[in-house]
Each structure stands twice: as structure tokens, then as C-alpha cells.
Design a protein around this motif. Sequence first.
Motif, PDB file in Angstrom:
ATOM      1  N   LYS A  16       6.257  75.007  79.469  1.00  0.00           N
ATOM      2  CA  LYS A  16       6.278  75.015  77.995  1.00  0.00           C
ATOM      3  C   LYS A  16       7.543  75.697  77.480  1.00  0.00           C
ATOM      4  O   LYS A  16       8.194  75.222  76.533  1.00  0.00           O
ATOM      5  CB  LYS A  16       5.042  75.737  77.448  1.00  0.00           C
ATOM      6  CG  LYS A  16       3.782  74.898  77.402  1.00  0.00           C
ATOM      7  CD  LYS A  16       2.687  75.595  76.606  1.00  0.00           C
ATOM      8  CE  LYS A  16       1.507  74.661  76.368  1.00  0.00           C
ATOM      9  NZ  LYS A  16       0.469  75.259  75.499  1.00  0.00           N
ATOM     10  N   ASN A  19      10.577  73.545  77.896  1.00  0.00           N
ATOM     11  CA  ASN A  19      10.571  72.376  77.012  1.00  0.00           C
ATOM     12  C   ASN A  19      10.448  72.743  75.535  1.00  0.00           C
ATOM     13  O   ASN A  19      10.344  71.861  74.680  1.00  0.00           O
ATOM     14  CB  ASN A  19       9.435  71.425  77.405  1.00  0.00           C
ATOM     15  CG  ASN A  19       9.650  70.806  78.778  1.00  0.00           C
ATOM     16  OD1 ASN A  19      10.731  70.292  79.063  1.00  0.00           O
ATOM     17  ND2 ASN A  19       8.644  70.867  79.630  1.00  0.00           N
ATOM     18  N   ILE A  21       7.985  74.223  73.932  1.00  0.00           N
ATOM     19  CA  ILE A  21       6.652  73.958  73.389  1.00  0.00           C
ATOM     20  C   ILE A  21       5.958  75.282  73.092  1.00  0.00           C
ATOM     21  O   ILE A  21       5.971  76.202  73.910  1.00  0.00           O
ATOM     22  CB  ILE A  21       5.806  73.142  74.390  1.00  0.00           C
ATOM     23  CG1 ILE A  21       6.482  71.808  74.672  1.00  0.00           C
ATOM     24  CG2 ILE A  21       4.393  72.933  73.858  1.00  0.00           C
ATOM     25  CD1 ILE A  21       5.823  71.013  75.785  1.00  0.00           C
TER      26      ILE A  21
END
Length: 373
Positions: A16, A19, A21
Motif C-alpha cells: 500500500k 502504491n 494507497i
Amino acid sequence: MESRLAASGLDALYRKILNGIRMDLCDGLALYQTRDLTSVAFLANLVRERLNGNLAYFVRNLHINYTNICNKGCKFCSFYAPPTDPRGYVLSIHDIQDQIRKYDEVPLREIHIVAGINPKLPYQYYLDLITAVKDARPGVQVKAFTMIELAQIQRVANKPMEEVLADLKAAGLDCCPGGGAEVFSDRVHEELFRAKLDNDEWFDVAKAVHRAGVRSNVTMLYGHIETVEEKVTHLLHIRDLQDETGGFMCFVPLAFDPTNTELSHLPITTGYANLREIAIARLLLDNIPHIKAFWVMTTPAVAQLALWYGADDVDGTVSHYEITHAMGDNSHHQELAHAELLAMIHEAGRQPVERDALYNAITPIPLTTSGRG
């Protein structure tokens, strides 16, 4: 490191981060539950260096507590005196100026002003206080009044918060501290600080402050009766509010000291726990620029280590801090010299940057800021 993250069940969180996120409630719970704090630190440092490179901020500051009289009766507080208590005090405007002038030879950038909620103080006192600070120390920035204090100031002013904030800004208010947030939990509010603003009321004041163009910090008091889920929820509420207003400069985890409080049976937080709180805050609060390791409440040694656990700010020199402290003595005078702060940051392998109250750099930021060469 990837195999270690997988063994700790944190590999999904790592992906996460890579990326971009956002982490959610379940991720926050996992970060509290894992026994592998080293992996949590690794993740937090990735985010810390993405946002702030190798920089570590500090400020030359002075704390002033203008009154210890307070009508809120919070169970976690060792600072306050009830309105009829003979231990209560109120600093006069002259007292405050005298306190500041003791540091005439020190290049202060910020004067941090907070206190109890004293129902007898008139509106003009707060305006005169800020004006007096600016008169005693031209050019210094004033960081004053928590959301709880601002609600009281509005009460005695008997006019809209927008007008109160305009008056305070005209007097010289530069920004606000983040205290009084405690833990955004109805259960904890009812048990420990029911006379204070509730969660929604705190949010309303913070929104008004940010709408007025006044930036602030935000805090969480931990290490008392709060649950892990309540802490994660608190952090996510802060993140949501930051999405809305963008007004928070820094998040400050505050370690609870039970000494001389109604919760004196509770243990003092450990360095291990303090580092986890800082790391998790950095991971969940992706939209707040700075995370502070407040050395007064965690000790300088833990604050130094925290610079690799997500923190990029160690606060500052902090002369005279009355609210609570972790230094193991009875003195309210707590101070690190400028040279000591520089040495502490350098020893940790970080690049010190002196700042003002609004995170403007006083010293030049080096061209290379990466923490990894």
C-alpha cells in the motif's frame, strides 16, 4: 526486509505504501497488534523520508502557562487547580512580560501559550496577553490557545467565533497548539473529561480556526483507558478533518503521565509504546506534513530514536513546562540548549533544520535531503 514483513503479516501494508494507497481501520489495528515493531518502524520511515527526507525540525521556544485555574476537572490532569483552590494562580500581563524578558538574550522564534479554563478571566485579558507578548518580544510568533480555550474565550466574548478569531489575529495570534483533543471517543470523554468539548464540538472549533486562516497542530493523549480501536479511530478522524480543511501542520502524540492524577494507579508509558504511537501516526496520517516526538514527555533519548520511527520534529528548547513531564524531577524548568538539540539530531544521523512556529525554515535546507544517501 520483504521476507520479514511477510512473516509479520505487514507485506500488504508495504505494498500500500509503495502504491500510495491509504491505510484503513483494519490496517491501523494490525500495526498496533503486531509484535514486530522494527517492521512498523521500517514502514513509518519510508513515509517519513518520502515527505521530509532526512530533515529533523526544531524550534527555539518558550512555554507560558498563564493560569492553572480550571473548571473542567479532567481525571488525567495534574496541572489544574479548581477555581476555589488556594494553589490557583493567574499571571498578570506584567508577569508574562517579565517571564519573557528573562530570555532577552535567547533568539526565541515561538512562544507557546496554553493554560487552564479559568471562568473569571475577561475577554480583554486574552487580547492583552497576545499584544503584551508581541510588545515584549517583537518578531516572535505566538502559538496560543487550544480549541478548548478558544471555546471559553468565545463564551466570555459573547460573539461569533469568526469575530473572536479576527480579534485574536489582529492582536498577533500566529497559530494554535493542538492540545485538548485527548481521544475522540464518547466513552473516554464521558469517563475522563466530560466537562470539556465533545468530539463534534472540538471539530467545529478547529474548522472555524482553519477557515480563519489560522493553522494549528493536533494531538492524541494515549496511555490511559483508551483502547487500540479508539486510537485508530481518533487518527482517522484527524485525517478526515485534514482532508476537509488542510489546516493541521503537525500531529503530536502525547504520552500520559499518571503521576499526581486521579489515574495514578496506571503505569507510565514505555519507550517501546511511545515509538509505536509515533510510527503508527506517521503511517495513518498521510496528509499531515509533520509528526512530532515531544521530548519533554518521552525523554530526549526516545525522541532521538523516534526520528527513525516516523517523527521529523523534536519540538524545541522548551523553557519552563508545567503541564506534565517525563524528566524524573520536580522542576518545571526543562530546557535543551541549542547545541544539545543540534548534537542530538546529528547523532541520530538526521539533518537539523531550525524552524519557526509555522515550519518556515530559519536555517537553509540542504540540497540533499534523502535519508538514504
